[in-house]
Design a protein around this motif. Structure first.
Motif, PDB file in Angstrom:
ATOM      1  N   THR A  93     -10.924 -27.465 -62.590  1.00  0.00           N
ATOM      2  CA  THR A  93     -11.736 -26.980 -63.940  1.00  0.00           C
ATOM      3  C   THR A  93     -10.443 -26.674 -64.786  1.00  0.00           C
ATOM      4  OG1 THR A  93     -13.144 -25.657 -62.551  1.00  0.00           O
ATOM      5  CG2 THR A  93     -12.770 -25.002 -64.825  1.00  0.00           C
ATOM      6  N   ASP A  94     -10.796 -26.998 -65.878  1.00  0.00           N
ATOM      7  CA  ASP A  94     -10.136 -26.676 -67.128  1.00  0.00           C
ATOM      8  C   ASP A  94     -10.487 -25.120 -67.611  1.00  0.00           C
ATOM      9  OD1 ASP A  94      -8.525 -29.156 -67.197  1.00  0.00           O
ATOM     10  OD2 ASP A  94     -10.386 -30.053 -68.562  1.00  0.00           O
ATOM     11  N   LEU A  95      -9.510 -24.308 -67.745  1.00  0.00           N
ATOM     12  CA  LEU A  95     -10.098 -23.060 -67.898  1.00  0.00           C
ATOM     13  C   LEU A  95      -9.940 -22.663 -69.396  1.00  0.00           C
ATOM     14  CD1 LEU A  95      -8.232 -20.930 -65.389  1.00  0.00           C
ATOM     15  CD2 LEU A  95     -10.320 -22.428 -65.049  1.00  0.00           C
ATOM     16  N   ASP A  96     -10.741 -22.044 -69.963  1.00  0.00           N
ATOM     17  CA  ASP A  96     -10.943 -21.578 -71.180  1.00  0.00           C
ATOM     18  C   ASP A  96     -10.638 -20.121 -71.413  1.00  0.00           C
ATOM     19  OD1 ASP A  96     -11.603 -20.798 -73.950  1.00  0.00           O
ATOM     20  OD2 ASP A  96     -13.724 -21.798 -73.956  1.00  0.00           O
ATOM     21  N   LEU A  97      -9.252 -19.854 -71.930  1.00  0.00           N
ATOM     22  CA  LEU A  97      -8.994 -18.391 -71.940  1.00  0.00           C
ATOM     23  C   LEU A  97      -9.389 -17.677 -73.172  1.00  0.00           C
ATOM     24  CD1 LEU A  97      -5.194 -19.284 -70.911  1.00  0.00           C
ATOM     25  CD2 LEU A  97      -7.452 -18.687 -69.393  1.00  0.00           C
ATOM     26  N   SER A  98     -10.300 -18.450 -73.976  1.00  0.00           N
ATOM     27  CA  SER A  98     -10.639 -17.684 -75.274  1.00  0.00           C
ATOM     28  C   SER A  98     -11.635 -16.767 -75.094  1.00  0.00           C
ATOM     29  CB  SER A  98     -11.029 -18.761 -76.419  1.00  0.00           C
ATOM     30  OG  SER A  98     -12.454 -19.131 -75.708  1.00  0.00           O
ATOM     31  N   LEU A  99     -12.030 -15.704 -76.275  1.00  0.00           N
ATOM     32  CA  LEU A  99     -12.917 -14.768 -76.142  1.00  0.00           C
ATOM     33  C   LEU A  99     -14.423 -15.531 -75.789  1.00  0.00           C
ATOM     34  CD1 LEU A  99     -14.070 -11.912 -76.453  1.00  0.00           C
ATOM     35  CD2 LEU A  99     -14.267 -12.543 -78.960  1.00  0.00           C
ATOM     36  N   GLU A 100     -14.595 -16.406 -76.244  1.00  0.00           N
ATOM     37  CA  GLU A 100     -15.829 -17.182 -76.212  1.00  0.00           C
ATOM     38  C   GLU A 100     -15.976 -17.664 -74.666  1.00  0.00           C
ATOM     39  OE1 GLU A 100     -13.890 -17.764 -78.756  1.00  0.00           O
ATOM     40  OE2 GLU A 100     -15.017 -16.994 -80.276  1.00  0.00           O
ATOM     41  N   GLY A 101     -14.642 -18.245 -73.977  1.00  0.00           N
ATOM     42  CA  GLY A 101     -14.682 -18.765 -72.704  1.00  0.00           C
ATOM     43  C   GLY A 101     -14.962 -17.639 -71.701  1.00  0.00           C
ATOM     44  N   ILE A 102     -14.465 -16.713 -72.007  1.00  0.00           N
ATOM     45  CA  ILE A 102     -14.339 -15.498 -71.061  1.00  0.00           C
ATOM     46  C   ILE A 102     -15.893 -14.831 -71.224  1.00  0.00           C
ATOM     47  CG2 ILE A 102     -13.540 -13.046 -70.641  1.00  0.00           C
ATOM     48  CD1 ILE A 102     -10.890 -14.151 -71.271  1.00  0.00           C
ATOM     49  N   VAL A 107     -10.725  -9.990 -76.173  1.00  0.00           N
ATOM     50  CA  VAL A 107      -9.646 -10.192 -75.203  1.00  0.00           C
ATOM     51  C   VAL A 107      -8.214  -9.926 -75.697  1.00  0.00           C
ATOM     52  CG1 VAL A 107      -8.665 -12.256 -73.988  1.00  0.00           C
ATOM     53  CG2 VAL A 107     -11.223 -11.975 -74.458  1.00  0.00           C
ATOM     54  N   ARG A 108      -7.421  -9.085 -74.873  1.00  0.00           N
ATOM     55  CA  ARG A 108      -6.215  -8.707 -75.523  1.00  0.00           C
ATOM     56  C   ARG A 108      -5.061  -9.585 -74.828  1.00  0.00           C
ATOM     57  NH1 ARG A 108      -6.590  -3.873 -78.097  1.00  0.00           N
ATOM     58  NH2 ARG A 108      -4.586  -3.112 -77.101  1.00  0.00           N
ATOM     59  N   TRP A 109      -5.400 -10.065 -74.039  1.00  0.00           N
ATOM     60  CA  TRP A 109      -4.256 -11.026 -73.315  1.00  0.00           C
ATOM     61  C   TRP A 109      -4.898 -11.814 -72.318  1.00  0.00           C
ATOM     62  CZ3 TRP A 109      -2.951 -10.820 -67.942  1.00  0.00           C
ATOM     63  CH2 TRP A 109      -1.904 -11.944 -67.619  1.00  0.00           C
ATOM     64  N   SER A 110      -4.620 -13.066 -71.880  1.00  0.00           N
ATOM     65  CA  SER A 110      -5.053 -13.913 -70.898  1.00  0.00           C
ATOM     66  C   SER A 110      -4.141 -14.923 -70.413  1.00  0.00           C
ATOM     67  CB  SER A 110      -6.518 -14.428 -71.446  1.00  0.00           C
ATOM     68  OG  SER A 110      -6.103 -15.422 -72.626  1.00  0.00           O
ATOM     69  N   SER A 111      -4.355 -15.449 -69.144  1.00  0.00           N
ATOM     70  CA  SER A 111      -3.436 -16.654 -68.489  1.00  0.00           C
ATOM     71  C   SER A 111      -4.227 -16.969 -67.539  1.00  0.00           C
ATOM     72  CB  SER A 111      -2.104 -15.642 -68.162  1.00  0.00           C
ATOM     73  OG  SER A 111      -1.122 -16.634 -67.819  1.00  0.00           O
ATOM     74  N   ASP A 112      -3.608 -18.244 -66.805  1.00  0.00           N
ATOM     75  CA  ASP A 112      -4.149 -18.778 -65.716  1.00  0.00           C
ATOM     76  C   ASP A 112      -2.906 -18.881 -64.844  1.00  0.00           C
ATOM     77  OD1 ASP A 112      -3.753 -20.726 -67.955  1.00  0.00           O
ATOM     78  OD2 ASP A 112      -3.953 -21.958 -65.889  1.00  0.00           O
ATOM     79  N   PHE A 113      -3.522 -19.245 -63.332  1.00  0.00           N
ATOM     80  CA  PHE A 113      -2.293 -19.554 -62.399  1.00  0.00           C
ATOM     81  C   PHE A 113      -3.072 -20.186 -61.164  1.00  0.00           C
ATOM     82  CE2 PHE A 113      -3.441 -15.252 -61.304  1.00  0.00           C
ATOM     83  CZ  PHE A 113      -3.709 -15.156 -60.144  1.00  0.00           C
ATOM     84  N   ARG A 114      -2.324 -20.911 -60.458  1.00  0.00           N
ATOM     85  CA  ARG A 114      -2.938 -21.155 -58.902  1.00  0.00           C
ATOM     86  C   ARG A 114      -1.902 -20.259 -58.040  1.00  0.00           C
ATOM     87  NH1 ARG A 114      -4.166 -25.216 -61.990  1.00  0.00           N
ATOM     88  NH2 ARG A 114      -5.916 -26.490 -61.370  1.00  0.00           N
ATOM     89  N   PRO A 115      -2.547 -19.673 -57.126  1.00  0.00           N
ATOM     90  CA  PRO A 115      -1.941 -18.749 -56.140  1.00  0.00           C
ATOM     91  C   PRO A 115      -0.857 -19.585 -55.484  1.00  0.00           C
ATOM     92  CG  PRO A 115      -4.202 -17.998 -56.321  1.00  0.00           C
ATOM     93  CD  PRO A 115      -3.986 -19.207 -56.892  1.00  0.00           C
ATOM     94  N   ARG A 116       0.333 -19.160 -55.198  1.00  0.00           N
ATOM     95  CA  ARG A 116       1.083 -19.885 -54.417  1.00  0.00           C
ATOM     96  C   ARG A 116       2.137 -18.982 -53.699  1.00  0.00           C
ATOM     97  NH1 ARG A 116       5.841 -21.763 -57.502  1.00  0.00           N
ATOM     98  NH2 ARG A 116       6.170 -23.517 -56.016  1.00  0.00           N
ATOM     99  N   ALA A 117       2.795 -19.446 -52.822  1.00  0.00           N
ATOM    100  CA  ALA A 117       3.897 -18.673 -52.074  1.00  0.00           C
ATOM    101  C   ALA A 117       5.134 -19.699 -51.922  1.00  0.00           C
ATOM    102  CB  ALA A 117       3.358 -18.311 -50.537  1.00  0.00           C
ATOM    103  N   ALA A 118       6.252 -19.327 -52.301  1.00  0.00           N
ATOM    104  CA  ALA A 118       7.411 -20.210 -52.501  1.00  0.00           C
ATOM    105  C   ALA A 118       8.746 -19.118 -52.269  1.00  0.00           C
ATOM    106  CB  ALA A 118       7.507 -21.119 -53.584  1.00  0.00           C
TER     107      ALA A 118
END
Length: 475
Positions: free
Chosen positions: A243-252, A270-281
């Protein structure tokens, strides 16, 4: 504190790269030890976002020692109980954490305390400044050179800096780690991307952590948690891989409307937004010559269980006293070898715990509070009692009272502490608390390291002088 200027590159004892919780905590610990240190940060200011919002009991104990506990208690709050929603109806409560009993494990703290990470950084930055420390913003490290006496850091703009040691606290994508050629070994914990945002929402109470399970196969959950001490909520939403994540107000707003009973306009900001994939390294090494890795630069966690920031602050706490001893007390440089020796196994253990919690294979409880972690196998640990009961050398020293003295009050500061009946006065750098140790300790004499762990334990003072001499502490 800061840098010594001259005709050559500005000089400092320790250059800390990164002004997140790790770098700031280390800067505070070094500043209170009188070590000349400079924190550099590539950003123009402290990073925004709630990110790691959970402070575990062990970290709260560290913050008490660093002189910032009252500030954290004033602005934070306890975690709310989870509320499970389905089709707009509350289906029941869910406790996120197994509670502890008061006084369990010799700590005044029994549960995580919620403080958004941006505020954690503000508090630590203010304390660092109060102690005379400094952060140079807008300083991006582009190259490091080492020799037998120090490290030279070059920046995208501004003069190079010369330091006796450097610490990479510049996050999971650490440029310093890559420049050193240190690899990270790990795995993707979950291929599904996750959106995290700090939002303003109407129509939800601030009394619960609101959880909306997936409505259909392949959709994803939404969790909306009120951020203590603010008007914000932290929104976390999972999406299918690809999925391509939409981090904008409209997307959220679209995600909230699709997955909850709320209307799009209930998300007002929306005061702050980010995206990640959980990983362990885990970094293959925590040290290369005169450069150390700490925090996310050394280990990257799934956020499940709230372990990453806490493990990172404890890296700084472990490294700080050792650098202070080498730079300020004449301890042998070999003492710094014990940083990787002690912290890398802890990081590996906690990474496994975070991953297990992510997969619902472990509970958020005693293990996640981090009070039971210790260094029994460390080369710095000396246990001379043949039949020790209770606390052993290498364990965290519990709180408690001896007469009218609260132990954590006695421990607070950059010194060592000797605890026990007939404990001798050892002189400079060692505080004595004379009297039987509290019940959890068992019997004996206990020498508490500056970071609150028992370094040496014995039935008599025999061997204490030799032990302390190894770390530049004279009797």
């Amino acid at each position: 504190m800061g840098m010594r200027m001259g005709t050559a590159a500005p000089r400092t004892d320790v250059l800390i790269v990164g002004a997140g919780p790790t770098g700031l905590a280390l800067g505070i610990d070094l500043a209170r030890r009188g070590v000349d240190a400079l924190v550099v940060e590539r950003g123009e200011g402290l990073a925004p976002g709630s990110r790691g919002k959970g402070l575990q009991p062990r970290t709260l104990e560290i913050f008490e020692d660093l002189g910032v506990l009252d500030e954290f208690l004033a602005v934070g709050g306890a975690y709310p109980v989870g509320m499970i929603w389905q089709d707009g109806t509350q289906r029941g409560e869910h406790r996120m954490f197994d509670p502890a009993e008061d006084g369990e494990e010799g700590s005044r703290f029994t549960a995580p305390w919620m403080v958004p990470q941006w505020r954690t950084q503000e508090i630590l930055f203010a304390r660092l400044t109060e102690l005379g420390g400094a952060v140079a913003f807008g300083r991006e490290v582009v190259a490091l050179e080492q020799d037998g006496t120090g490290v030279t850091a070059h920046f995208a703009t501004g003069p190079a800096v010369r330091a006796r040691y450097a610490v990479a606290a510049d996050g999971g994508r650490s440029d310093v780690r890559r420049a050193l050629g240190i690899g990270m070994t790990g795995e993707t914990v979950d291929p599904d991307p996750i959106l995290v945002a700090d939002v303003r929402i109407t129509g939800l109470s601030r009394d619960h952590w609101h959880v909306f399970p997936p409505r259909s196969e392949g959709s994803g959950f939404v969790a909306i948690c009120p951020l203590a001490g603010t008007e914000d909520f932290q929104l976390v939403a999972q999406f299918p891989d690809g999925t391509d994540l939409d981090l904008s107000l409209e997307g959220i707003r679209k995600v909230v409307a699709e997955r909850t009973h709320l209307a799009p306009e209930d998300v007002t900001e929306v005061r702050w937004s980010s995206d990640f994939r959980p990983r362990a390294a885990l970094a293959d090494r925590f040290r290369a010559g005169r450069v150390f890795l700490a925090g996310d630069a050394a280990h990257v966690h799934s956020p499940a269980g709230g372990q990453g920031l806490n493990t990172s602050v404890q890296d700084a706490y472990n490294l700080g006293w050792k650098l202070g001893a080498v730079l300020g007390s004449g301890a042998p440089e070999s003492l710094l070898d014990a940083y990787e020796e002690e912290r890398r196994p802890i990081a590996a253990h906690v990474l496994g715990l975070s991953t297990a919690i992510h997969h619902d294979e472990a509970r958020r409880g005693k293990a996640t509070r981090q009070l039971g972690l210790g260094y029994r196998a460390s080369s710095l640990t000396v246990e001379t009692r043949a039949a020790a009961t209770g606390v052993r050398a290498g364990d965290r020293a519990p709180d408690g009272t001896v007469g009218a003295v609260r132990l954590f009050d006695a421990f607070r500061g950059p010194h060592w502490t000797l605890l026990g009946p007939d404990a001798p006065e050892l002189g400079h750098g060692v505080r004595t608390v004379r009297g039987p140790a509290p019940e959890p300790y068992g019997t004996g004499l206990f020498l508490i390291r500056p970071d609150g762990y028992v370094g040496w334990a014995g039935n008599s003072a025999t061997g204490l002088e030799e032990y302390l001499a190894r770390y530049g502490t004279t009797l």
